[in-house]
Design a protein around this motif. Structure first.
Motif, PDB file in Angstrom:
ATOM      1  N   ILE A 186      42.030  30.075  20.543  1.00 48.88           N
ATOM      2  CA  ILE A 186      43.124  29.864  21.496  1.00 48.88           C
ATOM      3  C   ILE A 186      43.729  31.203  21.922  1.00 48.88           C
ATOM      4  CG2 ILE A 186      45.473  28.960  21.732  1.00 48.88           C
ATOM      5  CD1 ILE A 186      44.565  26.575  19.995  1.00 48.88           C
ATOM      6  N   ALA A 187      43.939  32.090  20.961  1.00 49.99           N
ATOM      7  CA  ALA A 187      44.501  33.409  21.269  1.00 49.99           C
ATOM      8  C   ALA A 187      43.579  34.198  22.195  1.00 49.99           C
ATOM      9  CB  ALA A 187      44.750  34.182  19.975  1.00 49.99           C
ATOM     10  N   ARG A 188      42.270  34.113  21.933  1.00 52.59           N
ATOM     11  CA  ARG A 188      41.301  34.823  22.767  1.00 52.59           C
ATOM     12  C   ARG A 188      41.317  34.292  24.199  1.00 52.59           C
ATOM     13  NH1 ARG A 188      36.354  34.285  24.735  1.00 52.59           N
ATOM     14  NH2 ARG A 188      36.096  32.201  23.833  1.00 52.59           N
ATOM     15  N   LEU A 189      41.367  32.952  24.332  1.00 48.32           N
ATOM     16  CA  LEU A 189      41.375  32.352  25.665  1.00 48.32           C
ATOM     17  C   LEU A 189      42.682  32.629  26.402  1.00 48.32           C
ATOM     18  CD1 LEU A 189      39.679  28.895  24.959  1.00 48.32           C
ATOM     19  CD2 LEU A 189      38.687  30.879  26.105  1.00 48.32           C
ATOM     20  N   GLU A 190      43.783  32.634  25.683  1.00 52.06           N
ATOM     21  CA  GLU A 190      45.071  32.941  26.323  1.00 52.06           C
ATOM     22  C   GLU A 190      45.108  34.374  26.834  1.00 52.06           C
ATOM     23  OE1 GLU A 190      47.904  31.876  23.316  1.00 52.06           O
ATOM     24  OE2 GLU A 190      48.232  29.876  24.179  1.00 52.06           O
ATOM     25  N   GLU A 191      44.518  35.279  26.055  1.00 48.40           N
ATOM     26  CA  GLU A 191      44.442  36.668  26.489  1.00 48.40           C
ATOM     27  C   GLU A 191      43.554  36.792  27.730  1.00 48.40           C
ATOM     28  OE1 GLU A 191      45.583  40.555  26.398  1.00 48.40           O
ATOM     29  OE2 GLU A 191      46.262  38.955  25.050  1.00 48.40           O
ATOM     30  N   LYS A 192      42.456  36.054  27.739  1.00 51.11           N
ATOM     31  CA  LYS A 192      41.558  36.059  28.887  1.00 51.11           C
ATOM     32  C   LYS A 192      42.254  35.466  30.118  1.00 51.11           C
ATOM     33  CE  LYS A 192      37.063  34.347  30.458  1.00 51.11           C
ATOM     34  NZ  LYS A 192      35.863  33.532  30.113  1.00 51.11           N
ATOM     35  N   CYS A 193      43.014  34.395  29.900  1.00 52.70           N
ATOM     36  CA  CYS A 193      43.738  33.754  31.002  1.00 52.70           C
ATOM     37  C   CYS A 193      44.771  34.702  31.598  1.00 52.70           C
ATOM     38  CB  CYS A 193      44.413  32.483  30.498  1.00 52.70           C
ATOM     39  SG  CYS A 193      45.237  31.518  31.784  1.00 52.70           S
ATOM     40  N   LYS A 194      45.466  35.425  30.731  1.00 53.45           N
ATOM     41  CA  LYS A 194      46.467  36.386  31.196  1.00 53.45           C
ATOM     42  C   LYS A 194      45.824  37.490  32.028  1.00 53.45           C
ATOM     43  CE  LYS A 194      50.096  39.475  29.519  1.00 53.45           C
ATOM     44  NZ  LYS A 194      50.786  40.044  28.332  1.00 53.45           N
ATOM     45  N   ALA A 195      44.670  37.973  31.567  1.00 53.76           N
ATOM     46  CA  ALA A 195      43.966  39.031  32.301  1.00 53.76           C
ATOM     47  C   ALA A 195      43.482  38.527  33.663  1.00 53.76           C
ATOM     48  CB  ALA A 195      42.789  39.535  31.475  1.00 53.76           C
ATOM     49  N   MET A 196      42.990  37.283  33.685  1.00 53.19           N
ATOM     50  CA  MET A 196      42.530  36.689  34.949  1.00 53.19           C
ATOM     51  C   MET A 196      43.685  36.545  35.941  1.00 53.19           C
ATOM     52  SD  MET A 196      39.853  33.746  33.640  1.00 53.19           S
ATOM     53  CE  MET A 196      39.664  33.048  35.289  1.00 53.19           C
ATOM     54  N   GLU A 197      44.848  36.132  35.434  1.00 53.17           N
ATOM     55  CA  GLU A 197      46.021  35.979  36.294  1.00 53.17           C
ATOM     56  C   GLU A 197      46.458  37.329  36.872  1.00 53.17           C
ATOM     57  OE1 GLU A 197      48.818  34.075  33.728  1.00 53.17           O
ATOM     58  OE2 GLU A 197      48.383  32.094  34.545  1.00 53.17           O
ATOM     59  N   GLU A 198      46.485  38.341  36.018  1.00 51.33           N
ATOM     60  CA  GLU A 198      46.865  39.681  36.475  1.00 51.33           C
ATOM     61  C   GLU A 198      45.944  40.154  37.592  1.00 51.33           C
ATOM     62  OE1 GLU A 198      49.304  41.702  35.681  1.00 51.33           O
ATOM     63  OE2 GLU A 198      50.237  40.572  34.060  1.00 51.33           O
ATOM     64  N   GLU A 199      44.658  39.972  37.378  1.00 54.30           N
ATOM     65  CA  GLU A 199      43.675  40.427  38.369  1.00 54.30           C
ATOM     66  C   GLU A 199      43.787  39.637  39.668  1.00 54.30           C
ATOM     67  OE1 GLU A 199      38.816  40.979  38.874  1.00 54.30           O
ATOM     68  OE2 GLU A 199      39.647  40.184  37.007  1.00 54.30           O
ATOM     69  N   LEU A 200      43.941  38.310  39.554  1.00 54.23           N
ATOM     70  CA  LEU A 200      43.980  37.463  40.745  1.00 54.23           C
ATOM     71  C   LEU A 200      45.243  37.687  41.566  1.00 54.23           C
ATOM     72  CD1 LEU A 200      42.896  35.119  42.475  1.00 54.23           C
ATOM     73  CD2 LEU A 200      44.098  33.560  40.931  1.00 54.23           C
ATOM     74  N   TYR A 201      46.400  37.590  40.911  1.00 59.08           N
ATOM     75  CA  TYR A 201      47.663  37.609  41.642  1.00 59.08           C
ATOM     76  C   TYR A 201      48.091  39.012  42.084  1.00 59.08           C
ATOM     77  CZ  TYR A 201      48.037  32.749  40.181  1.00 59.08           C
ATOM     78  OH  TYR A 201      47.798  31.408  39.983  1.00 59.08           O
ATOM     79  N   ASN A 202      47.538  40.039  41.452  1.00 64.31           N
ATOM     80  CA  ASN A 202      47.858  41.400  41.887  1.00 64.31           C
ATOM     81  C   ASN A 202      46.958  41.884  43.017  1.00 64.31           C
ATOM     82  OD1 ASN A 202      49.928  41.625  40.027  1.00 64.31           O
ATOM     83  ND2 ASN A 202      48.650  42.577  38.461  1.00 64.31           N
ATOM     84  N   GLU A 203      45.872  41.167  43.252  1.00 61.86           N
ATOM     85  CA  GLU A 203      44.911  41.585  44.281  1.00 61.86           C
ATOM     86  C   GLU A 203      44.633  40.456  45.267  1.00 61.86           C
ATOM     87  OE1 GLU A 203      43.880  44.623  44.500  1.00 61.86           O
ATOM     88  OE2 GLU A 203      44.737  45.317  42.601  1.00 61.86           O
ATOM     89  N   MET A 204      45.647  39.686  45.616  1.00 62.65           N
ATOM     90  CA  MET A 204      45.441  38.557  46.513  1.00 62.65           C
ATOM     91  C   MET A 204      45.150  39.021  47.940  1.00 62.65           C
ATOM     92  SD  MET A 204      47.887  35.337  45.604  1.00 62.65           S
ATOM     93  CE  MET A 204      49.417  36.251  45.664  1.00 62.65           C
ATOM     94  N   THR A 205      44.258  38.322  48.597  1.00 66.06           N
ATOM     95  CA  THR A 205      43.926  38.619  49.987  1.00 66.06           C
ATOM     96  C   THR A 205      44.998  38.019  50.902  1.00 66.06           C
ATOM     97  OG1 THR A 205      42.672  36.574  50.317  1.00 66.06           O
ATOM     98  CG2 THR A 205      41.483  38.470  49.397  1.00 66.06           C
ATOM     99  N   PRO A 206      45.078  38.475  52.152  1.00 61.81           N
ATOM    100  CA  PRO A 206      46.021  37.860  53.102  1.00 61.81           C
ATOM    101  C   PRO A 206      45.809  36.357  53.247  1.00 61.81           C
ATOM    102  CG  PRO A 206      45.243  39.939  53.973  1.00 61.81           C
ATOM    103  CD  PRO A 206      44.444  39.682  52.722  1.00 61.81           C
ATOM    104  N   ALA A 207      44.562  35.910  53.233  1.00 59.08           N
ATOM    105  CA  ALA A 207      44.293  34.474  53.355  1.00 59.08           C
ATOM    106  C   ALA A 207      44.850  33.706  52.167  1.00 59.08           C
ATOM    107  CB  ALA A 207      42.788  34.237  53.481  1.00 59.08           C
ATOM    108  N   GLN A 208      44.711  34.262  50.964  1.00 57.17           N
ATOM    109  CA  GLN A 208      45.248  33.603  49.780  1.00 57.17           C
ATOM    110  C   GLN A 208      46.775  33.551  49.820  1.00 57.17           C
ATOM    111  OE1 GLN A 208      43.336  36.061  46.843  1.00 57.17           O
ATOM    112  NE2 GLN A 208      41.603  34.669  46.587  1.00 57.17           N
ATOM    113  N   LYS A 209      47.398  34.633  50.293  1.00 59.00           N
ATOM    114  CA  LYS A 209      48.856  34.633  50.430  1.00 59.00           C
ATOM    115  C   LYS A 209      49.295  33.614  51.477  1.00 59.00           C
ATOM    116  CE  LYS A 209      49.965  39.200  48.692  1.00 59.00           C
ATOM    117  NZ  LYS A 209      50.854  40.364  48.805  1.00 59.00           N
TER     118      LYS A 209
END
Length: 345
Positions: free
Chosen positions: A38-61
């Motif tokens: 669970i800890a490993r997956l939560e860490e992975k989820c956090k990293a995925m969120e950081e990458e996705l939401y910090n690099e959103m395209t204009p279309a995604q916004k």
């Protein structure tokens, strides 16, 4: 993440969260230890969120800005201001529910607040024309702004519309005249005007509330003279290519800040304002008060001049073609010092 809030590009994160929730349920029901997994997956989820939401395209916004769960003008009015009293009607035809407005206080300062209002469900959206005002909506907004100008109250507008209502009824009642009148009158008011784009700011429907001394945008909001869908319909005869149009149109807060179309960006929580209204409202209140404090000492004449220069500086250009065609001889002649009459003699 609730299913109704999930956008297609967020699905990998949603799937991972569901897997984490399943493991937690298994561990609780069967007494098994999945803590490391669970800890490993939560860490992975956090990293995925950081990458996705910090690099959103204009279309995604654009898709986040259009979410029906996104906070509306009334949500922010209730969260940011106190003593709000809504006023109704344009005193000419009707009360357009696509525009809300009234009196309120911001940190004890009396202000007039006005905004586009989308519905919370299908029935509400139909009543509010999905946040697309008729002429009577713009005239109601103008009536409230004129009242604010008369009693020396700052004006704060919330912009959140795809555009003015496009139907025959609106055209018959003078849609274009109502928008144009708002533009003209807002330019000449002698009180501070701060406009905030909280969702989608589209076309003349947005501009009719957008002539301010300061224009702010929420981090994931969009602002454009035509919607990406409309631009795609014109350019490619295909509205489904809106994502491609959004990429080319430079409609995000970051782009518009660089172009000096807006003055500031209001931070949103990771994933969008709908994730945490209180956080977004607090940031918005801070930015709003900061800009009002800068504007309040100005005289009516200074405020009008400030507003004029804000919009005059938008759309800079240079004559690149003319500069490239300038001959060396012409350049030398233009750089030569002018001869005095005595030198000529």
């Amino acid at each position: 993440m609730a299913a109704e809030q999930m956008l297609p590009f967020e699905k990998p994160i949603s799937d991972l969260r569901e897997k984490i929730a399943t493991l937690k349920t298994l561990a609780e029901n069967n007494g098994m230890d999945f803590s490391e997994e669970i800890a490993r997956l939560e860490e992975k989820c956090k990293a995925m969120e950081e990458e996705l939401y910090n690099e959103m395209t204009p279309a995604q916004k654009m898709h986040i800005a259009r979410l029906h769960q996104r906070p509306t003008s009334l949500d922010f009015i209730q969260a940011v201001f106190t003593d709000f009293m809504e006023l109704h009607g344009d005193r000419l035809f009707a009360d357009d529910l696509a525009i809300v407005g009234g009196l309120a206080k911001l940190n004890g300062l009396p202000v007039t607040v006005i905004g586009h209002q989308r519905g919370k469900d299908t029935k509400d959206n139909i009543a509010r024309f999905f946040g697309s005002p008729h002429p009577e909506g713009f005239r109601k907004a103008l009536r409230l702004m004129q009242q604010a100008n008369k009693f020396n109250r700052p004006i704060i507008t919330f912009i959140d519309t795809k555009g003015a209502y496009p139907g025959n009824t609106a055209e018959e009642r003078g849609q274009s005249e109502a928008i144009a009148r708002n533009l003209r009158e807002m330019a000449g008011f002698g009180v501070p005007i701060v406009c905030i784009v909280i969702g989608e700011g589209g076309s003349g429907g947005a501009l009719a509330l957008g002539v301010g001394n300061r224009v702010l945008m929420l981090e994931n909001a969009i602002y454009s003279a035509i919607s990406p869908n409309g631009a795609a319909s014109i350019l490619w005869k295909d509205a489904t290519k809106a994502d491609i149009a959004a990429e080319a149109m430079k409609i995000t807060a970051k782009d518009l800040l660089e172009f000096e179309v807006i003055e500031d960006i209001v931070e949103e929580p990771q994933g969008g304002a709908h994730r945490d209204l209180a956080f977004t409202a607090e940031r918005l209140k801070e930015k709003l008060w900061k800009h009002l404090v800068e504007l309040l000492p100005m005289t009516p004449e200074q405020l009008i001049e400030d507003r004029y220069h804000k919009f005059r500086k938008i759309g800079q250009f240079r004559m690149a073609e003319a500069a490239s065609q300038e001959t060396p001889q012409a350049s030398q002649e233009s750089d030569a010092p002018e001869m005095t009459e005595s030198a000529k003699v």
